[in-house]
Design an enzyme around this catalytic site. Structure first.
Site, short mmCIF file in Angstrom:
data_model
loop_
_atom_site.label_atom_id
_atom_site.label_comp_id
_atom_site.label_asym_id
_atom_site.label_seq_id
_atom_site.Cartn_x
_atom_site.Cartn_y
_atom_site.Cartn_z
N GLU A 33 28.06 30.25 93.47
CA GLU A 33 29.08 29.34 93.96
C GLU A 33 29.89 28.73 92.82
O GLU A 33 31.12 28.58 92.91
CB GLU A 33 28.42 28.25 94.81
CG GLU A 33 27.81 28.81 96.09
CD GLU A 33 26.94 27.79 96.81
OE1 GLU A 33 26.77 26.67 96.30
OE2 GLU A 33 26.41 28.12 97.89
N LYS A 74 46.71 26.99 73.84
CA LYS A 74 45.33 26.84 73.39
C LYS A 74 44.40 26.31 74.47
O LYS A 74 43.27 26.78 74.61
CB LYS A 74 45.29 25.94 72.14
CG LYS A 74 45.88 26.63 70.92
CD LYS A 74 46.05 25.70 69.76
CE LYS A 74 47.28 24.85 69.90
NZ LYS A 74 48.54 25.61 69.84
N LYS A 124 15.17 24.31 100.85
CA LYS A 124 16.38 25.01 100.46
C LYS A 124 16.22 25.75 99.12
O LYS A 124 15.58 25.27 98.20
CB LYS A 124 17.56 24.03 100.34
CG LYS A 124 18.04 23.44 101.65
CD LYS A 124 18.62 24.48 102.58
CE LYS A 124 19.87 25.13 102.05
NZ LYS A 124 20.98 24.17 101.81
N SER A 136 17.65 21.54 97.10
CA SER A 136 18.36 20.42 97.71
C SER A 136 17.64 19.12 97.40
O SER A 136 16.40 19.08 97.32
CB SER A 136 18.44 20.63 99.23
OG SER A 136 18.79 19.43 99.88
N SER A 160 47.89 17.02 69.11
CA SER A 160 47.23 18.15 69.77
C SER A 160 45.98 17.71 70.51
O SER A 160 45.33 16.71 70.16
CB SER A 160 46.85 19.21 68.73
OG SER A 160 47.98 19.79 68.16
N TYR A 205 60.47 29.38 68.33
CA TYR A 205 59.35 28.49 68.63
C TYR A 205 59.82 27.24 69.36
O TYR A 205 60.86 26.66 69.05
CB TYR A 205 58.62 28.08 67.34
CG TYR A 205 57.41 27.23 67.62
CD1 TYR A 205 56.22 27.81 68.00
CD2 TYR A 205 57.49 25.84 67.56
CE1 TYR A 205 55.10 27.03 68.31
CE2 TYR A 205 56.38 25.05 67.86
CZ TYR A 205 55.19 25.65 68.24
OH TYR A 205 54.11 24.88 68.55
N ASN A 253 19.22 27.56 96.89
CA ASN A 253 20.66 27.75 96.93
C ASN A 253 21.16 28.66 95.82
O ASN A 253 20.70 28.57 94.68
CB ASN A 253 21.37 26.39 96.82
CG ASN A 253 21.01 25.46 97.96
OD1 ASN A 253 20.79 25.90 99.07
ND2 ASN A 253 20.92 24.17 97.66
N THR A 298 33.50 47.40 106.08
CA THR A 298 34.92 47.11 105.93
C THR A 298 35.23 45.99 106.92
O THR A 298 34.63 45.93 108.00
CB THR A 298 35.81 48.33 106.24
OG1 THR A 298 35.59 48.75 107.60
CG2 THR A 298 35.48 49.49 105.31
N HIS A 299 36.12 45.09 106.54
CA HIS A 299 36.43 43.93 107.37
C HIS A 299 35.18 43.11 107.68
O HIS A 299 35.10 42.43 108.71
CB HIS A 299 37.09 44.34 108.69
CG HIS A 299 38.24 45.28 108.53
ND1 HIS A 299 39.48 44.86 108.14
CD2 HIS A 299 38.31 46.63 108.68
CE1 HIS A 299 40.30 45.91 108.06
NE2 HIS A 299 39.61 46.99 108.37
N ASN A 338 54.36 27.05 62.40
CA ASN A 338 54.65 27.99 63.47
C ASN A 338 53.86 29.29 63.33
O ASN A 338 53.23 29.75 64.29
CB ASN A 338 56.15 28.31 63.51
CG ASN A 338 56.98 27.10 63.91
OD1 ASN A 338 56.44 26.03 64.17
ND2 ASN A 338 58.29 27.27 63.94
#
Length: 489
Positions: free
Chosen positions: A308, A343, A301, A295, A41, A335, A303, A173-174, A128
């Site tokens: 992200e 897992k 900068k 940065s 495992s 099984y 960020n 929108t868009h 099992n």
């Protein structure tokens, strides 16, 4: 790790210092090293130690009811299970490379500490049903931790939304300016999605709070005859209806992974907007220094790395769901070792959200909104054009015609470089005589917001009511998170 460690009892006899296999009596050759490496495992399986031990505690009492263990034996095994759990938590007992899985590891340790008495614990059960139970207990426990982190994120969003119930913002929108809304209303759109994520988690648990212990390998146990009692002891709502299904199904895993993947997608959508809101063309929000990075080469900068990284992590959670669905799609009952993929995907989802959620909650709680910049953006791009069409429609003009009239008015504004409310009376009349001067009272951000006063609309009064209703839903989620009766290592 084979060396004796502080607090670890020495092996009772030399023979138990050897690797243990839970199978092999009918084999004439040892497993090839290639088989051993593939069969062992991965690390996520050995993280289930506390849950496997919890199952063993319940199981030895079932063995007592079956007459296989006496009270003194149960007390002795219970004491050793407690000791093993503490030593493992302290890092003083670790799996050997030869330990095939968490069940082999723990039986080896108990046999080393208890001798033949440790080997009695296996009676009436199988790897099992143990494996199925270990992961269920893990998921049910960690679902509560996930809920608590979800609540922190929702609390942060609600707090910001309360501050900006009436702050005008551009609705898009868009990715194009559409109509003004309040920033609180926009934030609450994200809160609604996260509330559904939380409620999906509760619904998942309601459907899957069923113990698989007692199913043994697939046919049920001839020794462990009281699975309902074991289920109650472990905090389940009931025990399995079908022993084959109990060990061969993993739809509860796929469903859990869908819930977490959907949550990751919703997080990613919020993260994407945070990245946009921070950019120079927008400048709607600024992040607190403690929840932003810089940065290595550009000193100026700041960020939005948390957002992200959250976007990126969502890809892994989606991938985990796809992995599980693909593993399940062609499996015959009951099984199969293919199910061992469950897992890794679950642990990655739980661990990933445990990292992402507190960071996103902190980012939202500490960000600062530039109300003036957001208000200015809310009226740009002719976002009040729908107010003109609605004004005409309320005066009996067919909306199709009102739409054309409003479009012509927008075109005039573009040609004369002005906003809708800046067109003089003559300009309005030149488009259509029904555009009377009193239209200007409708061409303000506040008027546009207040007009959307139906339930669910962006009127500040309705947004405040929405926040109150969501707060009641959060109270239900808190009660669920705090009311778990199962093992909580």
């Amino acid at each position: 790790m084979r060396t004796n460690l502080p607090g670890v009892r020495s092996e009772r006899r030399a023979s138990v210092n050897q690797p243990l296999r839970l199978w092999g009596g009918r084999f004439t050759a040892d497993p090839d090293p290639a088989l051993t490496r593939l069969s062992r495992s991965e690390a996520s399986d050995f993280g289930l130690v506390p849950y496997d031990l919890a199952g063993s505690r319940a199981h030895i009492r079932e063995l007592g009811r079956a007459g296989l263990l006496g009270d003194a034996e149960i007390a002795t095994i219970q004491k050793e299970i407690d000791a093993v759990e503490k030593l493992h938590a302290a890092g003083l007992i670790e799996p050997w490379p030869e330990d095939e899985d968490v069940q082999t590891f723990l039986e080896r340790v108990l046999t080393q500490r208890l001798g033949p008495l440790g080997g009695k614990v296996r009676a009436g059960r199988s790897r099992n049903d143990q494996a199925a139970n270990d992961l269920k207990l893990y998921l049910r426990h960690h679902a509560r931790g996930l809920m608590k982190n979800l609540l922190s994120l929702q609390d942060a969003i609600v707090a910001q939304a309360r501050e900006h119930v009436a702050t005008p913002a551009p609705g898009v929108t868009h990715l194009q300016a559409a109509q003004p809304i309040t920033f609180g209303h926009h934030l609450m759109a994200h809160a609604q999605a996260f509330a559904r994520d939380a409620e999906r988690l509760i619904d998942w648990d309601r459907r899957n709070a069923v113990s698989p212990l007692g199913a043994a390998a697939l046919a049920g146990s001839a020794i462990a005859l009281n699975p309902e009692l074991v289920a109650e002891e472990l905090g389940y709502d009931g025990s399995f209806e079908n022993s084959v299904d109990a060990v061969g199904s993993r739809d509860h895993v796929a469903e859990f992974l869908f819930v977490t993947a959907m949550h990751a997608v919703n997080l990613s959508r919020l993260a994407e907007e945070i990245v946009i809101w921070c950019t120079q063309p927008y400048r709607w929000i600024s992040l607190h220094d403690s929840f932003a990075t810089g940065s290595s080469i550009m000193p100026q900068k700041k960020n939005p790395d948390i957002a992200e990284l959250t976007r990126g992590r969502s890809a892994r959670l989606i991938g985990g769901l796809m992995t599980m669905l693909a593993a399940l799609k062609s499996l015959p009952l009951s099984y199969n070792r293919d199910l061992a993929e469950d897992k890794n995907a679950c642990c990655d989802a739980v661990d990933g959200l445990a990292l992402v959620l507190p960071a996103m909650a902190g980012l939202i709680a500490t960000m600062t909104v530039d109300v003036a910049t957001m208000r200015d953006a809310a009226s740009r791009g002719f976002t009040l054009a729908t107010e003109v069409a609605d004004f005409l429609a309320r005066r009996g003009v067919a909306f199709s015609e009102a739409h054309e009239i409003t479009g012509a008015l927008v075109r005039l504004c573009e040609e004369t470089s002005c906003q809708l409310h800046e067109i003089d009376d003559a300009g309005l009349a030149s488009i259509d005589p029904r555009l009377t001067p009193d239209i200007r009272e409708h061409l303000t951000l506040e008027a546009a917001l207040d007009a959307r006063m139906a339930k669910g609309g962006t009127s500040p009064a309705r947004v405040a009511e929405q926040i109150d209703r969501l707060t009641q839903r959060l109270a239900v989620q808190r009660d669920w998170a705090g009311g778990y009766r199962g093992p909580q290592p």
